[in-house]
Design an enzyme around this catalytic site. Structure first.
Site, PDB file in Angstrom:
ATOM      1  N   SER A 117       1.031  -0.904  -0.402  1.00  0.00           N
ATOM      2  CA  SER A 117      -0.142   0.351  -0.401  1.00  0.00           C
ATOM      3  C   SER A 117       0.649   1.399  -0.094  1.00  0.00           C
ATOM      4  O   SER A 117       1.710   1.577  -0.867  1.00  0.00           O
ATOM      5  CB  SER A 117      -1.017   0.621   1.736  1.00  0.00           C
ATOM      6  OG  SER A 117      -2.195   0.953   1.130  1.00  0.00           O
ATOM      7  N   HIS A 118       0.830   2.395   0.877  1.00  0.00           N
ATOM      8  CA  HIS A 118       1.089   3.308   1.301  1.00  0.00           C
ATOM      9  C   HIS A 118       2.443   3.368   1.866  1.00  0.00           C
ATOM     10  O   HIS A 118       3.240   4.252   1.425  1.00  0.00           O
ATOM     11  CB  HIS A 118       0.405   4.328   2.487  1.00  0.00           C
ATOM     12  CG  HIS A 118       0.018   3.556   3.174  1.00  0.00           C
ATOM     13  ND1 HIS A 118      -0.836   2.744   3.338  1.00  0.00           N
ATOM     14  CD2 HIS A 118       0.949   3.663   3.832  1.00  0.00           C
ATOM     15  CE1 HIS A 118      -0.726   2.458   4.752  1.00  0.00           C
ATOM     16  NE2 HIS A 118       0.115   3.039   5.672  1.00  0.00           N
ATOM     17  N   ASP A 157      -2.568   6.707  -3.236  1.00  0.00           N
ATOM     18  CA  ASP A 157      -1.315   5.767  -2.714  1.00  0.00           C
ATOM     19  C   ASP A 157      -0.963   4.511  -3.385  1.00  0.00           C
ATOM     20  O   ASP A 157      -1.163   4.866  -4.926  1.00  0.00           O
ATOM     21  CB  ASP A 157      -1.526   4.991  -1.222  1.00  0.00           C
ATOM     22  CG  ASP A 157      -2.604   3.936  -1.625  1.00  0.00           C
ATOM     23  OD1 ASP A 157      -3.656   3.940  -2.541  1.00  0.00           O
ATOM     24  OD2 ASP A 157      -2.516   2.612  -0.879  1.00  0.00           O
ATOM     25  N   ASP A 181      -1.214   1.691  -3.577  1.00  0.00           N
ATOM     26  CA  ASP A 181      -2.040   0.475  -4.886  1.00  0.00           C
ATOM     27  C   ASP A 181      -3.412   1.419  -5.096  1.00  0.00           C
ATOM     28  O   ASP A 181      -4.321   0.308  -5.239  1.00  0.00           O
ATOM     29  CB  ASP A 181      -2.325  -0.428  -3.846  1.00  0.00           C
ATOM     30  CG  ASP A 181      -2.907  -0.656  -2.236  1.00  0.00           C
ATOM     31  OD1 ASP A 181      -2.500   0.770  -2.249  1.00  0.00           O
ATOM     32  OD2 ASP A 181      -3.402  -1.118  -1.494  1.00  0.00           O
ATOM     33  N   ASP A 199      -6.127   2.547  -3.402  1.00  0.00           N
ATOM     34  CA  ASP A 199      -6.884   2.625  -2.833  1.00  0.00           C
ATOM     35  C   ASP A 199      -7.167   4.385  -1.548  1.00  0.00           C
ATOM     36  O   ASP A 199      -8.034   3.561  -1.059  1.00  0.00           O
ATOM     37  CB  ASP A 199      -7.232   1.253  -2.539  1.00  0.00           C
ATOM     38  CG  ASP A 199      -5.315   1.179  -1.122  1.00  0.00           C
ATOM     39  OD1 ASP A 199      -5.015   1.581  -1.188  1.00  0.00           O
ATOM     40  OD2 ASP A 199      -5.947  -0.144   0.125  1.00  0.00           O
ATOM     41  N   ARG A 200      -6.720   4.443  -1.684  1.00  0.00           N
ATOM     42  CA  ARG A 200      -6.886   5.821  -0.939  1.00  0.00           C
ATOM     43  C   ARG A 200      -6.907   7.210  -1.582  1.00  0.00           C
ATOM     44  O   ARG A 200      -6.279   6.639  -2.674  1.00  0.00           O
ATOM     45  CB  ARG A 200      -5.580   5.811   0.053  1.00  0.00           C
ATOM     46  CG  ARG A 200      -4.759   5.404   0.922  1.00  0.00           C
ATOM     47  CD  ARG A 200      -3.827   5.066   1.780  1.00  0.00           C
ATOM     48  NE  ARG A 200      -3.952   4.333   3.290  1.00  0.00           N
ATOM     49  CZ  ARG A 200      -3.458   4.614   4.131  1.00  0.00           C
ATOM     50  NH1 ARG A 200      -3.216   5.336   4.972  1.00  0.00           N
ATOM     51  NH2 ARG A 200      -3.299   3.646   5.157  1.00  0.00           N
ATOM     52  N   LYS A 221     -11.946   0.043  -0.752  1.00  0.00           N
ATOM     53  CA  LYS A 221     -11.189   0.978  -0.338  1.00  0.00           C
ATOM     54  C   LYS A 221     -10.417   1.302  -2.032  1.00  0.00           C
ATOM     55  O   LYS A 221     -10.292   1.263  -2.896  1.00  0.00           O
ATOM     56  CB  LYS A 221     -11.149   2.142   0.226  1.00  0.00           C
ATOM     57  CG  LYS A 221      -9.232   1.775   0.731  1.00  0.00           C
ATOM     58  CD  LYS A 221      -9.432   1.878   1.614  1.00  0.00           C
ATOM     59  CE  LYS A 221      -7.478   2.287   1.810  1.00  0.00           C
ATOM     60  NZ  LYS A 221      -7.275   0.944   3.097  1.00  0.00           N
TER      61      LYS A 221
HETATM   62  C1  VG1 Z   1      -3.877   1.278   8.504  1.00  0.00           C
HETATM   63  C2  VG1 Z   1      -5.188   2.667   8.415  1.00  0.00           C
HETATM   64  C3  VG1 Z   1      -6.705   1.508   7.807  1.00  0.00           C
HETATM   65  C4  VG1 Z   1      -5.976   0.484   6.653  1.00  0.00           C
HETATM   66  C5  VG1 Z   1      -5.217   0.381   6.491  1.00  0.00           C
HETATM   67  C6  VG1 Z   1      -4.991  -0.574   4.812  1.00  0.00           C
HETATM   68  O1  VG1 Z   1      -3.937   1.020   9.232  1.00  0.00           O
HETATM   69  O2  VG1 Z   1      -5.011   3.396   9.856  1.00  0.00           O
HETATM   70  O3  VG1 Z   1      -7.737   2.492   8.218  1.00  0.00           O
HETATM   71  O4  VG1 Z   1      -6.917   0.477   6.516  1.00  0.00           O
HETATM   72  O5  VG1 Z   1      -3.584   1.092   6.555  1.00  0.00           O
HETATM   73  O6  VG1 Z   1      -4.394   0.888   4.049  1.00  0.00           O
HETATM   74  P1  VG1 Z   1      -2.887   0.806  10.293  1.00  0.00           P
HETATM   75  O7  VG1 Z   1      -3.859  -0.198  11.211  1.00  0.00           O
HETATM   76  O8  VG1 Z   1      -1.506   0.913  10.122  1.00  0.00           O
HETATM   77  O9  VG1 Z   1      -3.682   1.413  11.097  1.00  0.00           O
HETATM   78  V1  VG1 Z   1      -3.808   0.542   3.395  1.00  0.00           V
HETATM   79  O10 VG1 Z   1      -4.735   2.205   2.109  1.00  0.00           O
HETATM   80  O11 VG1 Z   1      -4.047  -1.167   2.796  1.00  0.00           O
HETATM   81  O12 VG1 Z   1      -4.214   0.255   2.370  1.00  0.00           O
HETATM   82 CO    CO Z   2      -3.650   0.815   0.405  1.00  0.00          CO
END
Ligand code: VG1
Ligand code: CO
Length: 543
Positions: free
Chosen positions: A113-114, A277, A279, A281-282, A376
């Site tokens: 992800s990010h 981000d 991948d 989804d943000r 998302k």
């Molecule tokens: C973080 C965020 C959460 C989100 C998760 C995956 O988790 O707080 O809201 O669902 O990342 O996002 P954590 O446990 O680090 O707070 V991501 O964009 O997979 O794309």
């Molecule tokens: Co992501």
């Protein structure tokens, strides 16, 4: 088929977090490591023989290697067919859509992800089920349990698939199809939003800067914004996916998308700014001179969704993660629809979306989406914003002010303390948990605590219970402090402190967030002794 025996004792420490398994690339590069995890996933998928599996990732370093491993293993495990995005690319929302549209049994999404990418940075593997959503806890726990006992993984002896050429090939006896990662997704967006209205708004001079952060959304954004909607070439910035995201964190927040923020606050600002981000989804939304918090964005999208054709008949309900501000709750109340509060992580929205209880969901961490898929969706959020703005012909700032004048404003910030020693983070949480029973009724300065708990979620669809999902301290008037430890970090522990203050309509709606949250921040320090426990005098990241 070849069976590889795992030589050492079963792997430990593969506990998946908020969203799949995330570790340093070097960890995934160890012999048998990725294979062990992928085989554990395959072992818990019942009735996989002959079914379709989707595979793709965000293009980060190590993506192509794991894709080739996974394809050979899928062939040995009896899957009927693999669909893989060209170049190994599939955004998380596009993968979710592809699983649903092609009737796949599930999909492997390779992304952290990010988190940053590159040889010394992060990699990740997540498994999505046949509805296109992240595997629910029942399945992630079964996968984890399997990683503890697994002794072998299955593969076929076959060469690499040419991921850069569209078309079909066989691996072992299993067909593999390399598909266009963008087209189906872009078509889906055209069914939800009024592209004609947005196109004519653009033709009328409406401008945008979209920062793809050298991550997966580049090709999607270029197709949708520049080719289909007529935004000027160059609207999409950093549009080429790079294995190391150009050495940046592909995290669309005010820290890592600083350049976009500064553009939007400066004299050259276009009408609208957005980013996504690693991948895809943000989303981050910034109007000219106006940053919109993700919690507010969720509320504003819920309030305006009926203006887009995909949501013209209204919303069945909305859902937000517990740490997300209560701004959307007020919209739901005004619309007369239910509002659900879930633990952090998109997987908890899955049942609500499946059961038709919620149409739009969101998280404070820049995640917003709807029942069109089961993840998302960053570009979806940008398009819904564009659709609403094109219909209402308002600036982002004017829309935000009108929203607050009607519903009141939830001032909001998140403070992250990163890379804390795990034992110290656990001690902080333990101390706070022990203090919970004595908090209600306590007064700190002018703030009165009305309640506190460690959030327990009872899923309204399947009745499953998730405990200890974050400590909430509630204050009179709708203010809150929430604390939890991250489940996605890859180094030490990350403490997240979420701060929220509600100002009703008619109150102080035009103030600076840090000033409005000052007393709450001081109260959190008094109650939690954050600097004592973390050894830090200030958070590492404020968003
Ligand atoms: C973080 C965020 C959460 C989100 C998760 C995956 O988790 O707080 O809201 O669902 O990342 O996002 P954590 O446990 O680090 O707070 V991501 O964009 O997979 O794309
Ligand atoms: Co992501």
């Amino acid at each position: 088929m070849t069976t590889k025996t795992i030589p050492s004792s079963p792997f430990a420490g593969q506990q998946p977090g908020t969203s799949g398994l995330r570790k340093k690339v070097r960890v995934f590069q160890q012999p048998n490591y990725s294979e062990n995890f992928i085989q554990s996933i395959f072992d818990v998928i019942d009735d996989k023989a002959g079914t379709t599996l989707v595979i793709g990732g965000d293009g980060r370093f190590h993506n192509r290697i794991v894709i080739q491993q996974a394809i050979r293993m899928a062939a040995a495990n009896g899957f009927g067919r693999v669909l893989v995005g060209r170049g190994g690319i599939l955004s998380t929302p596009a993968a979710s859509h592809m699983i649903r549209k092609r009737g796949a049994i599930g999909g492997l999404i390779l992304s952290a992800s990010h988190n940053p990418g590159g040889p010394d940075e992060d990699f990740g593997i997540k498994y999505n089920i046949s509805n296109g959503g992240p595997a629910p806890e029942k399945i992630t726990e079964a996968i984890y349990a399997r990683t503890q006992t697994i002794e072998r993984w299955l593969t076929v002896e076959a060469g690499d698939v040419d991921l850069d050429t569209l078309g079909g090939i066989e691996v072992g006896t299993m067909p593999v199809e390399v598909i266009d990662p963008v087209a189906d997704y872009a078509d889906l967006m055209e069914t939800l939003f009024d592209f004609d209205a947005i196109r004519s708004h653009v033709a009328g001079g409406f401008t945008m800067a979209f920062d793809a952060m050298n991550a997966v959304t580049g090709p999607y954004a270029t197709e949708i914004f520049e080719r289909r909607l007529g935004f000027a070439p160059g609207t999409v910035r950093n549009g080429i996916p790079l294995e190391d995201f150009g050495h940046h964190h592909p995290d669309p927040n005010l820290v890592h998308a600083r350049a976009l923020y500064e553009l939007m606050m400066g004299p050259e600002a276009p009408d609208f700014g957005a980013a996504s981000d690693g991948d895809g989804d943000r989303n981050l939304i910034i109007g000219r001179g106006r940053f919109v918090t993700p919690s507010d964005s969720l509320a504003m999208l819920a309030a305006g969704a009926h203006l887009a054709k995909g949501y013209a008949t209204g919303l069945k309900g909305v859902a937000r993660s517990m740490p997300t501000s209560a701004a959307v709750d007020r919209v739901a109340a005004a619309l007369g629809i239910p509002c659900f509060e879930t633990p952090t992580g998109w997987k908890f929205f899955g049942n609500l979306l499946e059961a038709g209880k919620a149409t739009i969901c969101g998280e404070e961490s820049c995640g917003t989406g709807s029942d069109h898929i089961r993840e998302k969706d960053g570009l979806w959020a940008v398009l819904l914003w564009l659709n609403i703005l094109a219909v209402r012909k308002l600036s982002v700032d004017a829309l935000a002010r009108a929203h607050w004048a009607q519903f009141g404003r939830n001032y909001y910030a998140r403070h992250d303390y990163e890379g804390i020693e795990r034992a110290r983070a656990d001690a902080l949480i333990a101390e706070l948990e022990a203090a919970i029973p004595a908090l209600a009724g306590r007064r700190i300065g002018s703030l009165l605590i009305t309640g506190a708990d460690n959030f327990t979620y009872a899923d309204p669809v399947d009745g499953s219970i998730s405990r200890r999902q974050g400590i909430r301290i509630l204050f009179e008037g709708g203010s809150r402090v929430v604390l939890r430890l991250s489940g996605t970090g890859t180094q030490g522990a990350t403490l997240r402190v979420y701060l929220e203050r509600y100002e009703p309509a008619g109150g102080e709606l035009d103030c600076e967030t840090p000033a409005m949250l000052g007393e709450l921040i001081a109260a959190a320090e008094t109650l939690v002794r954050i600097s004592y426990h973390t050894g830090r005098s200030a958070p590492d990241v404020v968003t």
